[in-house]
Write a protein that holds these residues in place. Structure first.
Motif, PDB file in Angstrom:
ATOM      1  N   UNK A   1      15.347  20.272  -5.792  1.00 26.49           N
ATOM      2  CA  UNK A   1      14.876  21.633  -5.530  1.00 26.49           C
ATOM      3  C   UNK A   1      14.144  22.239  -6.713  1.00 26.49           C
ATOM      4  N   UNK A   2      14.286  21.652  -7.901  1.00 23.77           N
ATOM      5  CA  UNK A   2      13.582  22.141  -9.087  1.00 23.77           C
ATOM      6  C   UNK A   2      12.255  21.415  -9.301  1.00 23.77           C
ATOM      7  N   UNK A   3      11.944  20.473  -8.437  1.00 22.53           N
ATOM      8  CA  UNK A   3      10.698  19.729  -8.565  1.00 22.53           C
ATOM      9  C   UNK A   3      10.790  18.510  -9.458  1.00 22.53           C
ATOM     10  N   UNK A   4      12.004  18.108  -9.849  1.00 18.81           N
ATOM     11  CA  UNK A   4      12.184  16.882 -10.611  1.00 18.81           C
ATOM     12  C   UNK A   4      12.056  15.676  -9.676  1.00 18.81           C
ATOM     13  N   UNK A   5      11.256  14.711 -10.086  1.00 14.69           N
ATOM     14  CA  UNK A   5      11.052  13.507  -9.285  1.00 14.69           C
ATOM     15  C   UNK A   5      11.893  12.375  -9.857  1.00 14.69           C
ATOM     16  N   UNK A   6      12.852  11.895  -9.076  1.00 15.43           N
ATOM     17  CA  UNK A   6      13.645  10.741  -9.466  1.00 15.43           C
ATOM     18  C   UNK A   6      12.973   9.491  -8.902  1.00 15.43           C
ATOM     19  N   UNK A   7      12.840   8.456  -9.734  1.00 14.13           N
ATOM     20  CA  UNK A   7      12.240   7.219  -9.237  1.00 14.13           C
ATOM     21  C   UNK A   7      12.981   6.009  -9.792  1.00 14.13           C
ATOM     22  N   UNK A   8      13.044   4.969  -8.966  1.00 15.43           N
ATOM     23  CA  UNK A   8      13.764   3.748  -9.338  1.00 15.43           C
ATOM     24  C   UNK A   8      12.745   2.734  -9.845  1.00 15.43           C
ATOM     25  N   UNK A   9      12.738   2.530 -11.146  1.00 15.60           N
ATOM     26  CA  UNK A   9      11.777   1.645 -11.785  1.00 15.60           C
ATOM     27  C   UNK A   9      12.240   0.199 -11.639  1.00 15.60           C
ATOM     28  N   UNK A  10      11.422  -0.623 -10.973  1.00 22.27           N
ATOM     29  CA  UNK A  10      11.835  -1.972 -10.632  1.00 22.27           C
ATOM     30  C   UNK A  10      11.940  -2.888 -11.845  1.00 22.27           C
ATOM     31  N   UNK A  11      11.007  -2.788 -12.774  1.00 17.80           N
ATOM     32  CA  UNK A  11      10.957  -3.731 -13.890  1.00 17.80           C
ATOM     33  C   UNK A  11      12.158  -3.634 -14.809  1.00 17.80           C
ATOM     34  N   UNK A  12      12.753  -2.439 -14.897  1.00 19.19           N
ATOM     35  CA  UNK A  12      13.808  -2.217 -15.889  1.00 19.19           C
ATOM     36  C   UNK A  12      15.179  -1.927 -15.292  1.00 19.19           C
ATOM     37  N   UNK A  13      15.320  -2.028 -13.958  1.00 17.86           N
ATOM     38  CA  UNK A  13      16.595  -1.718 -13.294  1.00 17.86           C
ATOM     39  C   UNK A  13      17.055  -0.298 -13.658  1.00 17.86           C
ATOM     40  N   UNK A  14      16.131   0.651 -13.614  1.00 20.49           N
ATOM     41  CA  UNK A  14      16.437   2.005 -14.088  1.00 20.49           C
ATOM     42  C   UNK A  14      16.194   3.063 -13.030  1.00 20.49           C
TER      43      UNK A  14
ATOM     44  N   UNK B   1       0.829  -1.212   0.000  1.00 20.50           N
ATOM     45  CA  UNK B   1       0.000   0.000   0.000  1.00 20.50           C
ATOM     46  C   UNK B   1       0.861   1.258   0.000  1.00 20.50           C
ATOM     47  N   UNK B   2       0.313   2.383   0.478  1.00 20.17           N
ATOM     48  CA  UNK B   2       0.990   3.683   0.383  1.00 20.17           C
ATOM     49  C   UNK B   2       2.461   3.585   0.751  1.00 20.17           C
ATOM     50  N   UNK B   3       3.325   4.007  -0.165  1.00 24.01           N
ATOM     51  CA  UNK B   3       4.759   3.795   0.002  1.00 24.01           C
ATOM     52  C   UNK B   3       5.543   5.039  -0.413  1.00 24.01           C
ATOM     53  N   UNK B   4       5.827   5.270  -1.716  1.00 20.59           N
ATOM     54  CA  UNK B   4       6.605   6.467  -2.079  1.00 20.59           C
ATOM     55  C   UNK B   4       5.833   7.744  -1.785  1.00 20.59           C
ATOM     56  N   UNK B   5       6.563   8.784  -1.405  1.00 23.65           N
ATOM     57  CA  UNK B   5       5.958  10.085  -1.089  1.00 23.65           C
ATOM     58  C   UNK B   5       6.983  11.174  -1.291  1.00 23.65           C
ATOM     59  N   UNK B   6       6.525  12.348  -1.680  1.00 23.03           N
ATOM     60  CA  UNK B   6       7.387  13.515  -1.828  1.00 23.03           C
ATOM     61  C   UNK B   6       6.574  14.775  -1.605  1.00 23.03           C
ATOM     62  N   UNK B   7       7.289  15.863  -1.318  1.00 18.46           N
ATOM     63  CA  UNK B   7       6.688  17.190  -1.217  1.00 18.46           C
ATOM     64  C   UNK B   7       7.310  18.093  -2.268  1.00 18.46           C
ATOM     65  N   UNK B   8       6.493  18.929  -2.905  1.00 17.41           N
ATOM     66  CA  UNK B   8       7.036  19.891  -3.859  1.00 17.41           C
ATOM     67  C   UNK B   8       7.956  20.856  -3.117  1.00 17.41           C
ATOM     68  N   UNK B   9       8.934  21.439  -3.804  1.00 20.03           N
ATOM     69  CA  UNK B   9       9.895  22.315  -3.130  1.00 20.03           C
ATOM     70  C   UNK B   9       9.255  23.454  -2.338  1.00 20.03           C
ATOM     71  N   UNK B  10       8.107  23.943  -2.788  1.00 24.91           N
ATOM     72  CA  UNK B  10       7.432  25.028  -2.067  1.00 24.91           C
ATOM     73  C   UNK B  10       6.486  24.525  -0.984  1.00 24.91           C
ATOM     74  N   UNK B  11       6.371  23.201  -0.850  1.00 27.31           N
ATOM     75  CA  UNK B  11       5.521  22.628   0.189  1.00 27.31           C
ATOM     76  C   UNK B  11       4.046  22.633  -0.140  1.00 27.31           C
TER      77      UNK B  11
END
Length: 364
Positions: free
Chosen positions: A284-297, A224-234
């Motif tokens: 800080x620019x609002x870019x979201x990095x994510x680790x994609x499991x299916x492709x090792x990316x 269930x609920x797992x990844x989370x982030x806040x925008x740089x301005x909150x």
């Protein structure tokens, strides 16, 4: 030949699409640390370059729950051995039971997220689910926030944390929901409880290396609920089940205690069709990095929702929660979660050593 060379030079000067284009070299993975005992899924780095790692006991990890990597590359218990030596019968509020994440706050504090659960999918030990804030300057525990049974329920698996001012937000990967905590008063409450937005969908299997990850009962694993982030301005809170998709809601609605559950749910919007991921980090620019499991990316989602591939490498087999330091590097712990004994009929498939990689990102 001279004519051809002159034409090529002219095209290059004119910026013609026919002219050879220079491409930046892809970023290179550097091994930052490795272990043949500790299975870490969390990492944080302070401004002095001190590297801290963590991992839950249910993986079969034999090292400390939270450790600092010393100059020789050895994990040393952090903040001390006593916190990492919890056993049944000891005070559950004063020792690490099953640590799922660590995260730095803006004020040089390290937050340890202890599920307090007896195992993955196990029950929460009364008084065991907690947040432990450690002062990185003094290496001392500054405060312990014990999550009561109304917040960390019997079936909860408190997952990770992010901050905006005095508010902290946490995901619950066990009983689906979001926890909102006032770090000053310690008051906490649940929102979007058992909501479709925080619950694992049934039609998005977690696939790694071409294989669907199965839970101990033999059914496709659901988280269930797992990844989370806040925008740089909150302003925006982003969240998702591990399987995706990614939703967002304005933080002002999460902080509005007058809203009933239906009204709050109406404020949620689907933001991106996020695939199953090990973890995320936002810059800080609002870019979201994510680790994609299916492709090792490792991929990057820009604020205008364009997806770019940062790196794809078979060594990134179930990369968990990445960490962005303040020097422009991203740290990638690779715990190989799908290979632990729990998901393989109690037979570990881990390929040792467990590694932590560092990747220097291109400068913006």
């Amino acid at each position: 030949m001279k004519t051809l060379l002159s034409l090529g030079a002219a095209l290059a000067l004119l910026g013609s699409p026919l002219a050879p284009q220079a491409h930046a070299a892809p970023p290179t993975l550097a091994i930052a640390a490795e272990s043949r005992e500790m299975i870490w899924n969390g990492v944080a780095v302070d401004d002095q370059g001190r590297v801290l790692v963590s991992g839950p006991r249910w993986t079969g990890s034999k090292g400390p729950s939270v450790a600092e990597i010393d100059a020789k590359g050895k994990p040393v218990p952090f903040p001390d051995a006593a916190w990492n030596d919890w056993q049944p019968g000891k005070d559950p509020s004063q020792g690490f039971i099953n640590v799922n994440a660590i995260h730095r706050d803006p004020n040089n504090g390290l937050w340890v997220i202890d599920t307090g659960a007896s195992g993955f999918g196990g029950t929460v030990i009364p008084g065991g689910a907690k947040l432990v804030r450690i002062d990185l300057k003094t290496r001392k525990v500054a405060r312990v926030y014990v999550l009561g049974p109304e917040v960390a329920t019997e079936n909860s698996y408190v997952d990770d944390i992010r901050f905006h001012g005095q508010q902290a937000y946490l995901t619950d990967a066990g009983r689906p929901g979001i926890i909102v905590l006032n770090v000053e008063t310690g008051a906490a409450r649940r929102v979007l409880d058992n909501s479709p937005f925080t619950s694992a969908p049934g039609n998005r299997p977690i696939t790694v290396g071409g294989k669907t990850v199965l839970a101990p009962d033999g059914q496709p694993l659901k988280v269930n609920a797992d990844p989370l982030e806040l925008s740089p301005d909150g302003r925006w809170f982003y969240f998702a089940p591990l399987e995706g998709p990614l939703y967002r809601i304005e933080t002002r609605w999460l902080e509005d205690t007058s809203l009933d559950a239906a009204t709050l749910a109406s404020k949620v919007e689907k933001w991106f069709d996020l695939p199953p991921v090990g973890g995320t980090a936002m810059d800080a620019q609002g870019n979201l990095y994510f680790t994609e499991l299916a492709t090792h990316s490792l991929r990057k989602l820009t604020p205008d929702r364009r997806v770019e591939t940062v790196v794809t490498d078979p060594r990134l087999h179930w990369t968990d929660a990445p960490f962005l330091d303040r020097k422009g590097s991203i740290w990638l712990p690779v715990p190989q979660m799908d290979r632990v004994g729990l998901f393989n009929n109690k037979e570990s498939k881990i390929e040792w050593p467990i590694r932590l990689y560092r990747l220097d990102l291109p400068k913006p």
